[in-house]
Enzyme design. Sequence first.
Site, PDB file in Angstrom:
ATOM      1  N   LEU A  18      68.538   0.612  58.018  1.00  0.00           N
ATOM      2  CA  LEU A  18      67.732   0.359  58.963  1.00  0.00           C
ATOM      3  C   LEU A  18      66.118   1.486  59.245  1.00  0.00           C
ATOM      4  O   LEU A  18      65.125   0.535  59.802  1.00  0.00           O
ATOM      5  CB  LEU A  18      68.196   0.324  60.582  1.00  0.00           C
ATOM      6  CG  LEU A  18      67.340  -0.716  61.287  1.00  0.00           C
ATOM      7  CD1 LEU A  18      66.694  -2.025  61.459  1.00  0.00           C
ATOM      8  CD2 LEU A  18      67.831  -0.353  62.983  1.00  0.00           C
ATOM      9  N   ILE A 434      56.932  31.957  68.442  1.00  0.00           N
ATOM     10  CA  ILE A 434      58.223  31.592  68.882  1.00  0.00           C
ATOM     11  C   ILE A 434      59.195  31.675  67.676  1.00  0.00           C
ATOM     12  O   ILE A 434      60.518  31.560  67.986  1.00  0.00           O
ATOM     13  CB  ILE A 434      58.515  30.191  69.698  1.00  0.00           C
ATOM     14  CG1 ILE A 434      57.763  30.714  70.634  1.00  0.00           C
ATOM     15  CG2 ILE A 434      60.161  30.164  70.367  1.00  0.00           C
ATOM     16  CD1 ILE A 434      58.001  31.184  71.890  1.00  0.00           C
ATOM     17  N   GLY A 435      58.911  31.766  66.538  1.00  0.00           N
ATOM     18  CA  GLY A 435      59.907  31.830  65.652  1.00  0.00           C
ATOM     19  C   GLY A 435      59.939  31.462  64.307  1.00  0.00           C
ATOM     20  O   GLY A 435      59.006  32.030  63.348  1.00  0.00           O
ATOM     21  N   ASP A 602      68.206  32.257  70.215  1.00  0.00           N
ATOM     22  CA  ASP A 602      67.149  31.235  71.392  1.00  0.00           C
ATOM     23  C   ASP A 602      68.524  30.346  71.829  1.00  0.00           C
ATOM     24  O   ASP A 602      69.666  30.622  71.390  1.00  0.00           O
ATOM     25  CB  ASP A 602      66.993  30.372  70.092  1.00  0.00           C
ATOM     26  CG  ASP A 602      65.458  30.891  69.583  1.00  0.00           C
ATOM     27  OD1 ASP A 602      64.391  31.356  70.541  1.00  0.00           O
ATOM     28  OD2 ASP A 602      65.126  30.604  68.549  1.00  0.00           O
ATOM     29  N   HIS A 644      65.046  31.873  74.371  1.00  0.00           N
ATOM     30  CA  HIS A 644      64.492  30.963  74.841  1.00  0.00           C
ATOM     31  C   HIS A 644      64.558  29.537  73.987  1.00  0.00           C
ATOM     32  O   HIS A 644      65.349  29.841  73.896  1.00  0.00           O
ATOM     33  CB  HIS A 644      63.057  30.673  72.696  1.00  0.00           C
ATOM     34  CG  HIS A 644      62.268  29.545  72.646  1.00  0.00           C
ATOM     35  ND1 HIS A 644      61.310  29.515  73.496  1.00  0.00           N
ATOM     36  CD2 HIS A 644      63.029  28.436  71.940  1.00  0.00           C
ATOM     37  CE1 HIS A 644      60.801  27.959  73.796  1.00  0.00           C
ATOM     38  NE2 HIS A 644      61.430  27.949  72.273  1.00  0.00           N
ATOM     39  N   CYS A 646      63.823  26.072  75.440  1.00  0.00           N
ATOM     40  CA  CYS A 646      62.437  24.809  75.124  1.00  0.00           C
ATOM     41  C   CYS A 646      62.644  23.877  76.007  1.00  0.00           C
ATOM     42  O   CYS A 646      63.082  22.111  75.977  1.00  0.00           O
ATOM     43  CB  CYS A 646      63.425  23.740  73.775  1.00  0.00           C
ATOM     44  SG  CYS A 646      63.637  25.070  72.515  1.00  0.00           S
ATOM     45  N   HIS A 697      53.583  20.785  70.607  1.00  0.00           N
ATOM     46  CA  HIS A 697      54.098  19.031  70.044  1.00  0.00           C
ATOM     47  C   HIS A 697      52.958  18.506  70.028  1.00  0.00           C
ATOM     48  O   HIS A 697      53.127  17.309  69.463  1.00  0.00           O
ATOM     49  CB  HIS A 697      55.035  18.929  71.669  1.00  0.00           C
ATOM     50  CG  HIS A 697      56.498  19.775  72.056  1.00  0.00           C
ATOM     51  ND1 HIS A 697      56.134  20.380  72.571  1.00  0.00           N
ATOM     52  CD2 HIS A 697      57.336  19.418  71.569  1.00  0.00           C
ATOM     53  CE1 HIS A 697      56.977  21.381  72.631  1.00  0.00           C
ATOM     54  NE2 HIS A 697      58.188  20.675  71.983  1.00  0.00           N
TER      55      HIS A 697
HETATM   56  N1  GLN Z   1      63.210  30.133  66.552  1.00  0.00           N
HETATM   57  C1  GLN Z   1      63.378  28.354  66.615  1.00  0.00           C
HETATM   58  C2  GLN Z   1      62.095  28.425  66.187  1.00  0.00           C
HETATM   59  O1  GLN Z   1      60.692  28.784  66.382  1.00  0.00           O
HETATM   60  C3  GLN Z   1      63.239  27.845  68.019  1.00  0.00           C
HETATM   61  C4  GLN Z   1      63.250  26.353  67.652  1.00  0.00           C
HETATM   62  C5  GLN Z   1      63.245  26.142  69.653  1.00  0.00           C
HETATM   63  O2  GLN Z   1      63.221  26.624  70.105  1.00  0.00           O
HETATM   64  N2  GLN Z   1      63.654  24.591  69.539  1.00  0.00           N
HETATM   65  O3  GLN Z   1      61.820  26.635  65.080  1.00  0.00           O
HETATM   66 ZN    ZN Z   2      61.745  24.953  72.036  1.00  0.00          ZN
END
Ligand code: GLN
Ligand code: ZN
Length: 759
Positions: A18, A434-435, A602, A644, A646, A697
Amino acid sequence: MSKNYIVGFPRIGEQRELKRVLEEFWAKKCSFDDVLKVALELKKRHWEYQRDAGIEFISSNDFSLYDNMLDTSIMLGAIPKRFKELKDEELYFAMARGNASSVAMEMTKWFNTNYHYIVPELSLEDNYSLNASKIIEEYKEAKALGIKTKINIIGPITYLGLSKRVDRGDVYELWSKIIPVYEELLKAISTLDDEITIQIDEPIFVKELETKVLSLIKPTYDRLGKVASNIKIALVTYFEHSNEATKILVHTPIWALGLDFLHGDENLNSLDIIASSGKKLLAGVVDGRNIWRCDIAKTITLLEHIAKVVKKENILISSSCSLLHSPFTLKYEEKMSHDIKEWLSFALEKLDEISLISKIFFDAESSLDEAQKEALQNNANANQSRKNSPLIHDKTVQERVKKHTKLQREGDAKERLKLQREILGYGDLVTTTIGSFPQTSELRCARSDFKAAHISKESYEKEMKKYIDECVAFQEECGLEILVHGEPERNDMVEYFGEQLKGYGFSQNGWVQSYGSRCVKPPFIYGDISRPKPMTVDWITYAQSSTSNIMKGMLTGPVTILNWSFVRDDMPRGEVSKQIAVALSDEIDDLQKAGIKIIQVDEAAFKEGYPLRSAKIKAYEAWATRDFKIAVSSAKKETQIHTHMCYSEFNDIINTIEDMDADVISIETARSGNELLKIFKKVGYTKEVGPGVYDIHSPRIPSVEEIVKQIELLLEVLPKEQLWINPDCGLKTRKWEEVKPSLKNMVEAVKIVRTKLQS
Ligand code: GLN
Ligand code: ZN
């Protein structure tokens, strides 16, 4: 007599057929008729699988081209204004995915699963009207094959409860507009056959409901129960107990009630009232959302216990929820070790379990034929081997974890941060990311070529190091202050660690639908967890050696590793997470010994693990925070620990966040201005915070002015000494063309704000 019941079946297809056809259609490489053709083949195949396994109650309308909540919106004519001009598949997919002129409807998690549904958008001024064509067609398709299905629909109270009002009112105000459409639907269904079963899913009944919502249950099911005398309503709940609703439902004209006895064993407290109501009980005793082979002997014991209260003739053996949440079948697993495979059961295998259990329970063991006897023996053997296997039980790990008494770091955050600031030498509004940086197709190829042994370790490492070099060079040129290595070696933030931890398993084809055509393949924890060797140290120290800036080490936290895996069911989740935490504490120690001064752990999925019932929240928070703290307990005072998360809504969990005791936390508040940051001020949060200053995003490049404004908003809430400046999540899903100018603008914006602050 064997009576068994499947709440729902996966629809993506055993080879993700699918997914493939949908994505081809979206890419305009095939027609919608091609999609329908594949869909019909899948439905037929899935019905036949269930019939051939000896399942009595098989569903129609559990299929969907995207999502069942979206299907329900179509059924009710709940079409947001911006899509009203569209029709048919164009309308359907535009609602799900947006189109050139309109944004998609929001998507969010289905209870505490990783399935995402499309959030209905309702409004008091809209009128709703029935479109039953999908439901009726699917029933007829199955009937043409000689299979009489029960019809699955999402119940009105759950539908409303998971909706949002675009005109900002209470969703339940729309009850009186929606119920007549459901009545009409039932009437239409009633003409399809002499007698017909409708499964109405009301999983919202497992949450703590306000009195106002509870008071809707009786009128809803009194009305729906009266529509047609040839309709039997099976009301199904799952993921938790629904005791408050059960008390009411037994006084309505429903025919059967589905309860999850695995994820809500408090449902056992409702057996009395179910028994005296004389209603059928769909006993959810085979786990629909995990991958372990059912322990048939244990399940029979549970059923016998239930049968002491509810008459056997009123019991049906059921999956605990739709099998949508488990992978399809083990039959394509060629690489998995035989032992491990024996312990597992995916959707197709669960059908056989349910069928066998009902045979034993209703017809007695002596009625089994040879093949069934053998299946039962195999089941007993597999479960026995799970109890004893050295692959699972590792004394050294158990001892080590039991003896781990260091539960937190030394010093309080204030003292630590002062020390760290001196050593690390960063100023106010320090910049970082963030990485991850963009994952390019070259990276993906290199990783998969290496995995398949098509390239040597040397050329793989060379490729990764080249990426790290470029990534570091860009960050230096851009003027970022705390650097990252970019995570090129990671396919996924959990799988990467799982692959290196002992006790973790992987499937080749264990895909589970996450949303629309998207599937995930969660790794699974089958045994005691340990870390044979360092997992990240080489990459991070390589990255650190190539810059004089500070390089931040990057790990995934224990709770997130747990929440994004299938977890063994022979040990409490909190124990498993503690084992992961101890392994991570070794990793942190190694990083620190290798000269890494900042380490980010994280916890992207920390909030996802929250229980559905508030009574259980305290216990979750207790072990989840404990294990985060154990993971970082090896960090010396001067090693700075970041985490971190999300998400942005911290109001409910701020005390827990404080308790986790990270020196710096980066969060996802970019889309909410400074509103959601206020809670940090309100509780007098003293540690440092990096609220995302732009939304990663979206592919949009934020302007310098925009980021300046965002930083100024943040400064209204928290002082500059407490703020870090970063994007709101990792950058791996973005393109370099987007990331480069965005980060340059971010750094530029910080310069402007710093100058302004000085004058
Ligand atoms: N350190 C991860 C990154 O930057 C954190 C990803 C996340 O928070 N989903 O991809
Ligand atoms: Zn995140």
